[in-house]
Design a protein around this motif. Sequence first.
Motif, mmCIF file in Angstrom:
data_model
loop_
_atom_site.group_PDB
_atom_site.id
_atom_site.type_symbol
_atom_site.label_atom_id
_atom_site.label_comp_id
_atom_site.label_asym_id
_atom_site.label_seq_id
_atom_site.Cartn_x
_atom_site.Cartn_y
_atom_site.Cartn_z
ATOM 1 N N ALA A 1 -17.624 -6.657 0.916
ATOM 2 C CA ALA A 1 -16.879 -7.915 1.058
ATOM 3 C C ALA A 1 -15.385 -7.640 1.054
ATOM 4 C CB ALA A 1 -17.246 -8.863 -0.078
ATOM 5 N N ILE B 1 -12.753 -8.464 3.975
ATOM 6 C CA ILE B 1 -11.539 -9.268 3.837
ATOM 7 C C ILE B 1 -10.370 -8.532 4.478
ATOM 8 C CG2 ILE B 1 -9.818 -10.019 2.157
ATOM 9 C CD1 ILE B 1 -12.088 -10.875 0.349
ATOM 10 N N PHE C 1 -4.390 -11.942 -2.653
ATOM 11 C CA PHE C 1 -5.269 -12.381 -1.568
ATOM 12 C C PHE C 1 -4.468 -13.099 -0.486
ATOM 13 C CE2 PHE C 1 -7.841 -15.574 0.551
ATOM 14 C CZ PHE C 1 -9.009 -14.897 0.853
ATOM 15 N N ARG D 1 -10.951 -20.883 -10.672
ATOM 16 C CA ARG D 1 -12.279 -20.624 -10.105
ATOM 17 C C ARG D 1 -13.386 -21.239 -10.958
ATOM 18 N NH1 ARG D 1 -11.481 -14.320 -8.102
ATOM 19 N NH2 ARG D 1 -9.521 -14.764 -7.022
ATOM 20 N N LEU E 1 -14.367 -20.855 1.739
ATOM 21 C CA LEU E 1 -13.099 -20.318 1.219
ATOM 22 C C LEU E 1 -13.156 -19.828 -0.245
ATOM 23 C CD1 LEU E 1 -10.152 -19.727 1.985
ATOM 24 C CD2 LEU E 1 -9.569 -22.025 1.199
ATOM 25 N N PRO E 2 -13.665 -20.641 -1.179
ATOM 26 C CA PRO E 2 -13.694 -20.139 -2.574
ATOM 27 C C PRO E 2 -14.532 -18.876 -2.731
ATOM 28 C CG PRO E 2 -14.136 -22.489 -2.493
ATOM 29 C CD PRO E 2 -14.168 -22.013 -1.082
ATOM 30 N N VAL F 1 -15.070 -16.543 -0.334
ATOM 31 C CA VAL F 1 -14.323 -15.436 0.268
ATOM 32 C C VAL F 1 -13.278 -14.944 -0.720
ATOM 33 C CG1 VAL F 1 -12.770 -14.780 2.134
ATOM 34 C CG2 VAL F 1 -14.711 -16.272 2.604
ATOM 35 N N ILE F 2 -12.591 -15.902 -1.333
ATOM 36 C CA ILE F 2 -11.553 -15.560 -2.303
ATOM 37 C C ILE F 2 -12.141 -14.792 -3.478
ATOM 38 C CG2 ILE F 2 -10.093 -16.619 -4.082
ATOM 39 C CD1 ILE F 2 -9.360 -18.716 -1.916
ATOM 40 N N ALA F 3 -13.337 -15.218 -3.909
ATOM 41 C CA ALA F 3 -13.960 -14.547 -5.047
ATOM 42 C C ALA F 3 -14.570 -13.209 -4.648
ATOM 43 C CB ALA F 3 -15.027 -15.456 -5.658
ATOM 44 N N GLY F 4 -14.559 -12.894 -3.350
ATOM 45 C CA GLY F 4 -15.012 -11.577 -2.903
ATOM 46 C C GLY F 4 -16.513 -11.428 -2.774
ATOM 47 N N HIS F 5 -17.192 -12.498 -2.373
ATOM 48 C CA HIS F 5 -18.634 -12.382 -2.169
ATOM 49 C C HIS F 5 -18.950 -11.804 -0.797
ATOM 50 C CE1 HIS F 5 -19.893 -14.362 -5.835
ATOM 51 N NE2 HIS F 5 -18.927 -15.240 -5.654
#
Lengths: 329, 218
Positions: A28, A32, A244, B79, B102-103, B105-109
């Motif tokens: 992941a 990104i 990020f 979060r 979006l949340p 992706v931000i958390a890196g899943h």
Amino acid sequence: MRKEYYRKAKVPVRKKGFVSNLGDKLHAYLDIHAHAFFSSLGRLVRAPFSSIMTIAVMSIAIALSAGFYLFVANIQQLTDSFEDSNHMSVFLKEQVSDQAGAKLAETLRSYGNIKDTKLISRSQALTEFREYSGFGAAIDALDKNPLPAVIQVMPSSESMTQQQLEQLRHTLSQLPEVDQVQLDLEWVKRLQSMLALAERGVTLLSTIFGIGVLFITGNTIRLELHNRREEVIIAKLVGATDRFISRPFLYTGFWLGLLSGITAWLIVTMMMMVLQTPVDELSKLYDGLFNVLYLGFIEVMALFGISTLLGVSGAWLVLVYQLRQLNPE
Amino acid sequence: MLKFDHVCKRYPEAGDVLTDVTFHLKPGEFAFLTGHSGAGKSTLLKLIALMERCNRGNVLLDGQNLNKAKNRHIPYIRRKLGLIFQDFKLLNDRTVFDNVALPLVIAGHGHQEISRRVRASLDKVGLLGKEKKYPLTLSGGEQQRVGIARAVVNKPPLILADEPTGNLDPELSAEIMKLFEDFQQVGVTILIATHDIPLVKKMGHRVLKLDHGRLVAS
Ligand SMILES: Nc1ncnc2c1ncn2[C@@H]1O[C@H](COP(=O)(O)OP(=O)(O)OP(=O)(O)O)[C@@H](O)[C@H]1O
Ligand SMILES: [Mg+2]
């Protein structure tokens, strides 16, 4: 009891789950990065006009530095080919015979501060002149050889001071056979010290243009950040870290820097290609003494590296400052 | 879950906006936050989301004192919250799927995890099949449900909504509220700021009432 067993049996399964979960997270993370990498390029492509303007300004600044650097390097190689710039030419009086000249050359060689001498007799001088000057016909029109004999004197040490050289010249010019003594390549010396100055100039100019490039990227990123304000604020609200949020903008800086570096390289190479033909012509006249120097592989890589670094740094500086200010209200 | 302990908030321009606010929300509780316009409802929610910090007292989220949270910890605290806004705050140039994702992706899943959870979340709010649409092509009620899907996709223990039905007709409002009750059923704590007194009365949950920055009923 059964439940206990079940739990125990599950341990290795959980471990495997943990590892694959880690792999998933790594995946992941790379995703990104890849996304930011390409989407930032996509953004530049989708706004071609402003991207081209920015890259044009940046690449001209970079090309000016690189071009000046290359110019100095080219002159440098020119003077490098005239090593031993403290040679002297001792012109003999017309009435001195070839034998007397040879004898004098022999005598001078035994001087402590002279390493070697070479006699160019009047007839040799005439041959050389005819060959290299292009005025052979004019010389032939004269009924008498107008050229004097010359003894080329190589002083013993490369590092003789100006004063010592001057003294040697004075001593030689006092000899009865000698008409005059000329320090051969005094102009090379002067040129070399000018080049040393020019090198400083290159450093200075590159620093100034580098700072310029930093500001141009910074400003571009600032505008981009302003345009995407809403997005940044929403991302912050759902828990995005500054890191990020910065990522795509840093990649934008990366692309701007790299593309400007490549464009600058093309500009410089094109300039050198335009100069190639006249320089070749000139070089032919001087026995192929110089070649046009282009940027070497390492130099090109350094050019790309530095421009990219400037792009990323410019973006970073703005992000550090602006992201702190950009908060949901 | 959430504890306000003698909290005061003052804006230099507006003076005291919240005065000595104390209350406690237990895990899984459902509460409305009401009061006249300018009573301080939004301000109270902003203190929880760390969009503002209080001047006095303590705000505790899950036992963590938010006053002491460093700026770099704020993203991680957010979060744990599902935030819902009256104006939806959707990214209009992204699809419904991307907005809800979006949340995550931000958390890196990972990809598959994101895809699965976004679908589950959209299914929950009844928007499955609209992943590829853009927010502006949806009705107000649908946009708000996208906002809700985004808020719950990360499975936060606390949902904060600031007038989530402010722009919706009564029927849609009731539907949205029903959704929040569904989330409460699975153990999520819910705090909703609203003007809609009839709806609040009808639903019969706990009500925190603010009046000029003071809590007058809880
Ligand atoms: N950033 C700010 N700076 C200064 N004053 C503010 C700020 N935000 C809010 N206020 C003031 O604080 C008071 C409470 O505002 P708040 O938005 O919390 O009210 P509210 O209860 O949410 O009202 P509404 O129902 O209209 O949304 C208002 O008087 C407002 O003017
Ligand atoms: Mg409000």
